[in-house]
Design an enzyme around this catalytic site. Structure first.
Site: not given
Ligand code: ASP
Length: 348
Positions: A252, A65, A19, A283
């Site tokens: 977990r 991601s 982001t 946990t």
């Molecule tokens: N979806 C973004 C990422 O992890 C979220 C962020 O950077 O806060 O690249």
């Protein structure tokens, strides 16, 4: 990469995406990763920091991601290649998987004597109201900080976010909205960054004097996470534990490391352990850890061959297992290694 020759700290920024450098896609209004130049143009104050800055950028930058072990390897290799030339490293990264990357890097870069600081933001740097500029500036200051002995104050992989510097392999993304997105529930912050920077000196990791910096890039992804919940069925558990080629899993569990004591459940774990799979108890609680002997339900897991992950985060346990198998260790060695601290990731 080219480094300066002056007395200013030489820092390398590794821009992976996230982001912090994103812009809005005019067609969909969704945030998409954008280039490093855009990010720097929108943070001109960085030029006043008194640091010599170089950068390397992922092309294209990615949403975290999409991070995977190949990307971790790339970041680790960039750091290792620039290790002698730079005083410190700042990795700009999406928040979503930052704790996994920080954990992975902590195992891939053992015996660091220089700072590797990850940061990102909840709002992009180009927005009118945002947290990216402060996070980037603070991360650079953390990477440049020297102790009274003239050595880097931080000599480990850390996440600098909001008002805290946290050990990377103790961190978890705890909020998708809060400007303090990360928490380290089981380990005190390495530094608090308010009006002044206050380092928690006795928490800072230091490599043993004779331990050499020895990067290890291979990660073995033949591991998984099995999340327990009331109502989990034999078929679901069996499917998760019998994935072909799988070498181990992070379990977990509930509370202090507890799980059902139904015979079918314990037999499934015993079978997996006998088949040579490494099962580690971590946990589901964000804070605290596993105390197997506290309840009969936890003790049964230990007897079924599950080893304790103590107070490790899931991110740390998973990446540590990838790392230990990546080193070519046997299942017995990995099971043993999972219970010993490697990079300050557990309290024993
Ligand atoms: N979806 C973004 C990422 O992890 C979220 C962020 O950077 O806060 O690249």
């Amino acid at each position: 990469m080219a480094a300066g020759t002056g007395t200013e700290p030489n820092l390398l920024i590794i821009y992976t995406g996230g982001t912090i450098g994103m812009v809005e896609d005019p067609a969909t209004h969704a945030l998409v990763p954008f280039d490093f130049e855009h990010l720097m143009e929108n943070a001109p104050k960085i030029g006043r920091l008194g640091c010599q800055l170089d950068h390397m950028t992922f092309t294209p930058p990615i949403d975290s991601s999409n991070m995977d072990p190949a990307h971790w390897k790339r970041i680790a290799q960039i750091i290792a290649q620039g290790y002698d030339r730079y005083d410190g490293f700042v990795v700009l990264h999406g928040t979503d998987t930052m704790a996994y990357t920080a954990s992975a890097l902590s195992f891939m870069l053992p015996n660091l004597r220089k700072p590797v600081i990850l940061t990102g933001s909840q709002l992009p740097i180009g927005e009118v109201r945002e947290d990216g500029t402060q996070n980037l500036i603070t991360a650079l200051q953390m990477a440049a900080a020297k102790g009274a002995d003239g050595e880097p104050q931080v000599q480990e992989v850390a996440i600098s976010f909001g008002r805290f510097l946290l050990r990377g392999n103790r961190s978890t993304k705890a909020s998708s909205t809060d400007f303090g997105a990360f928490r380290s529930f089981n380990f005190a912050p390495l530094a608090e960054m308010d009006l002044h920077f206050t380092f928690n000196e006795d928490k800072l990791l230091r490599a043993a004097v004779d331990a050499a910096f020895a990067p290890q890039y291979e990660m073995d992804s033949a591991v998984g996470v099995v999340f327990l919940y009331p109502g989990i069925t034999e078929a679901v558990l069996h499917a998760q534990l019998s994935v072909p080629g799988m070498k181990g899993a992070v379990l977990r569990t509930f509370g202090a490391g507890n799980a059902p004591t139904e015979p079918w459940f314990l037999e499934a774990l015993e079978d997996a352990a006998h088949a040579g799979k490494v099962l580690v108890n971590v946990t589901q609680c964000p804070a605290g850890g596993v105390e197997e002997k506290r309840y009969a339900t936890g003790d049964a897991l230990a007897r079924a061959g599950v080893v304790s992950g103590y107070d490790m985060t899931c991110e740390a346990a998973l990446t540590k297992m990838m790392h230990l198998f990546g080193r070519g260790h046997s299942a017995a060695e990995v099971a043993q290694g999972m219970q010993e601290p490697l990079a300050g990731e557990m309290t024993r």
